[in-house]
Motif scaffolding. Structure first.
Motif, PDB file in Angstrom:
ATOM      1  N   GLY A   1      28.533   1.840   1.340  1.00 26.77           N
ATOM      2  CA  GLY A   1      27.958   2.982   2.051  1.00 26.77           C
ATOM      3  C   GLY A   1      27.844   2.852   3.596  1.00 26.77           C
ATOM      4  O   GLY A   1      28.300   3.815   4.343  1.00 26.77           O
ATOM      5  N   ALA A   2      27.532   1.830   4.085  1.00 29.83           N
ATOM      6  CA  ALA A   2      27.787   1.485   5.438  1.00 29.83           C
ATOM      7  C   ALA A   2      29.057   1.545   6.175  1.00 29.83           C
ATOM      8  O   ALA A   2      29.209   2.297   7.181  1.00 29.83           O
ATOM      9  N   ILE A   3      29.955   1.211   5.445  1.00 29.28           N
ATOM     10  CA  ILE A   3      31.542   1.126   5.960  1.00 29.28           C
ATOM     11  C   ILE A   3      31.929   2.938   5.846  1.00 29.28           C
ATOM     12  O   ILE A   3      32.412   3.263   7.018  1.00 29.28           O
ATOM     13  N   ASN A   4      31.692   3.506   4.984  1.00 23.60           N
ATOM     14  CA  ASN A   4      31.804   5.059   4.843  1.00 23.60           C
ATOM     15  C   ASN A   4      31.198   5.832   5.889  1.00 23.60           C
ATOM     16  O   ASN A   4      31.753   6.735   6.519  1.00 23.60           O
ATOM     17  N   LYS A   5      29.740   5.503   6.113  1.00 23.78           N
ATOM     18  CA  LYS A   5      29.029   6.188   7.346  1.00 23.78           C
ATOM     19  C   LYS A   5      30.028   5.923   8.396  1.00 23.78           C
ATOM     20  O   LYS A   5      30.162   6.930   9.374  1.00 23.78           O
ATOM     21  N   VAL A   6      30.320   5.114   8.980  1.00 16.79           N
ATOM     22  CA  VAL A   6      31.193   4.687  10.384  1.00 16.79           C
ATOM     23  C   VAL A   6      32.510   5.189  10.079  1.00 16.79           C
ATOM     24  O   VAL A   6      32.973   5.980  10.979  1.00 16.79           O
ATOM     25  N   TYR A   7      33.114   5.225   8.860  1.00 21.76           N
ATOM     26  CA  TYR A   7      34.423   5.533   8.644  1.00 21.76           C
ATOM     27  C   TYR A   7      34.501   7.060   8.937  1.00 21.76           C
ATOM     28  O   TYR A   7      35.492   7.925   9.656  1.00 21.76           O
TER      29      TYR A   7
ATOM     30  N   ILE B   1      39.390  -1.732  -2.106  1.00 18.94           N
ATOM     31  CA  ILE B   1      39.486  -2.440  -3.039  1.00 18.94           C
ATOM     32  C   ILE B   1      38.380  -3.481  -2.517  1.00 18.94           C
ATOM     33  O   ILE B   1      38.186  -3.735  -1.327  1.00 18.94           O
ATOM     34  N   GLN B   2      38.022  -4.405  -3.471  1.00 22.03           N
ATOM     35  CA  GLN B   2      36.990  -5.465  -3.255  1.00 22.03           C
ATOM     36  C   GLN B   2      37.869  -6.838  -3.400  1.00 22.03           C
ATOM     37  O   GLN B   2      38.579  -6.859  -4.236  1.00 22.03           O
ATOM     38  N   CYS B   3      37.838  -7.695  -2.408  1.00 23.19           N
ATOM     39  CA  CYS B   3      38.555  -8.731  -2.228  1.00 23.19           C
ATOM     40  C   CYS B   3      38.088  -9.852  -1.573  1.00 23.19           C
ATOM     41  O   CYS B   3      37.175  -9.431  -0.635  1.00 23.19           O
ATOM     42  N   GLY B   4      38.675 -11.025  -1.575  1.00 23.86           N
ATOM     43  CA  GLY B   4      38.229 -11.834  -0.463  1.00 23.86           C
ATOM     44  C   GLY B   4      39.320 -11.810   0.791  1.00 23.86           C
ATOM     45  O   GLY B   4      40.440 -11.102   0.680  1.00 23.86           O
TER      46      GLY B   4
ATOM     47  N   ILE C   1      35.134  -6.410   6.251  1.00 20.22           N
ATOM     48  CA  ILE C   1      36.021  -5.281   6.307  1.00 20.22           C
ATOM     49  C   ILE C   1      37.470  -5.694   6.803  1.00 20.22           C
ATOM     50  O   ILE C   1      37.350  -6.305   8.132  1.00 20.22           O
ATOM     51  N   GLU C   2      38.387  -5.003   6.192  1.00 18.64           N
ATOM     52  CA  GLU C   2      39.922  -5.252   6.726  1.00 18.64           C
ATOM     53  C   GLU C   2      40.465  -3.703   6.536  1.00 18.64           C
ATOM     54  O   GLU C   2      40.299  -3.198   5.553  1.00 18.64           O
ATOM     55  N   ILE C   3      41.199  -3.069   7.463  1.00 16.99           N
ATOM     56  CA  ILE C   3      41.793  -1.766   7.282  1.00 16.99           C
ATOM     57  C   ILE C   3      43.257  -1.955   7.952  1.00 16.99           C
ATOM     58  O   ILE C   3      43.329  -2.251   8.942  1.00 16.99           O
ATOM     59  N   ALA C   4      43.968  -1.487   7.036  1.00 19.16           N
ATOM     60  CA  ALA C   4      45.403  -1.021   7.332  1.00 19.16           C
ATOM     61  C   ALA C   4      45.700   0.580   7.628  1.00 19.16           C
ATOM     62  O   ALA C   4      44.949   1.091   6.442  1.00 19.16           O
ATOM     63  N   THR C   5      46.772   0.677   8.461  1.00 18.32           N
ATOM     64  CA  THR C   5      46.691   2.233   8.597  1.00 18.32           C
ATOM     65  C   THR C   5      48.154   2.804   8.673  1.00 18.32           C
ATOM     66  O   THR C   5      48.924   1.856   9.274  1.00 18.32           O
ATOM     67  N   VAL C   6      48.594   3.966   8.408  1.00 22.95           N
ATOM     68  CA  VAL C   6      49.556   4.623   8.523  1.00 22.95           C
ATOM     69  C   VAL C   6      49.309   5.918   9.455  1.00 22.95           C
ATOM     70  O   VAL C   6      48.606   6.576   8.817  1.00 22.95           O
ATOM     71  N   ALA C   7      50.124   6.144  10.272  1.00 25.92           N
ATOM     72  CA  ALA C   7      50.037   7.246  11.041  1.00 25.92           C
ATOM     73  C   ALA C   7      51.335   7.923  11.444  1.00 25.92           C
ATOM     74  O   ALA C   7      52.436   7.133  11.445  1.00 25.92           O
ATOM     75  N   HIS C   8      51.313   9.384  11.287  1.00 26.58           N
ATOM     76  CA  HIS C   8      52.755   9.878  11.681  1.00 26.58           C
ATOM     77  C   HIS C   8      52.532  10.601  13.155  1.00 26.58           C
ATOM     78  O   HIS C   8      51.732  11.446  13.355  1.00 26.58           O
TER      79      HIS C   8
ATOM     80  N   LEU D   1      37.094  -4.587   1.389  1.00 22.48           N
ATOM     81  CA  LEU D   1      36.090  -4.979   1.681  1.00 22.48           C
ATOM     82  C   LEU D   1      35.498  -6.229   0.563  1.00 22.48           C
ATOM     83  O   LEU D   1      36.126  -6.294  -0.390  1.00 22.48           O
ATOM     84  N   THR D   2      35.005  -7.070   1.140  1.00 21.16           N
ATOM     85  CA  THR D   2      34.382  -8.215   0.410  1.00 21.16           C
ATOM     86  C   THR D   2      33.194  -7.924  -0.825  1.00 21.16           C
ATOM     87  O   THR D   2      33.163  -8.820  -1.498  1.00 21.16           O
ATOM     88  N   ASP D   3      32.617  -6.652  -0.466  1.00 24.77           N
ATOM     89  CA  ASP D   3      31.245  -6.522  -1.054  1.00 24.77           C
ATOM     90  C   ASP D   3      31.002  -4.964  -1.391  1.00 24.77           C
ATOM     91  O   ASP D   3      30.985  -4.522  -0.553  1.00 24.77           O
TER      92      ASP D   3
END
Length: 127
Positions: free
Chosen positions: A87-93, A107-110, A118-125, A80-82
């Protein structure tokens, strides 16, 4: 090891040389997913909740194309950038993972486009 690209119908062309998902044996790796439309424009500029929902809907489509459900997700990386949007991200997550939660780190980053929050990468089995 068998490996298969996972590309849901209607997926836009990626900005770089990658596919939305890659299945190796029964493990699905979902590429970092940003709040982009099919033309790689950022959607819902300034709205962390809407961007998170959009990203998780895309991830869900990749997981389902691979034959799984969001319950098969075992790990997420959140970028996430900020921290103000945490909190808003976690609410939806939490809506997408109501039962047993996957492991994750955040982590926070550009990000690749400044309007993406927001950017999300995922692993699923799966299977």
């Amino acid at each position: 090891m068998s490996k298969k690209s996972i590309i849901p119908p209607g997926t836009g062309k990626p900005l770089a040389p990658f596919v939305p998902g890659s299945m190796a044996d029964n493990v699905l790796y979902v590429s970092g997913t940003l709040p982009f439309d099919k033309e790689n424009n950022v959607v819902y500029v300034g709205d962390a909740e809407a961007q998170t929902r959009h990203v998780l809907d895309i991830i869900k489509s990749v997981v389902e194309e691979a034959g799984g459900t969001m319950e098969d997700v075992t790990f997420n990386t959140l970028l996430l950038t900020d921290w103000a949007n945490y909190g808003a991200i976690n609410k939806v997550y939490a809506e997408y993972f109501p039962g047993e939660k996957p492991a994750r780190y955040c982590i926070q980053c550009g990000l690749v486009k400044p309007d993406a929050l927001i950017e999300i990468a995922t692993v699923a089995h799966i299977g």
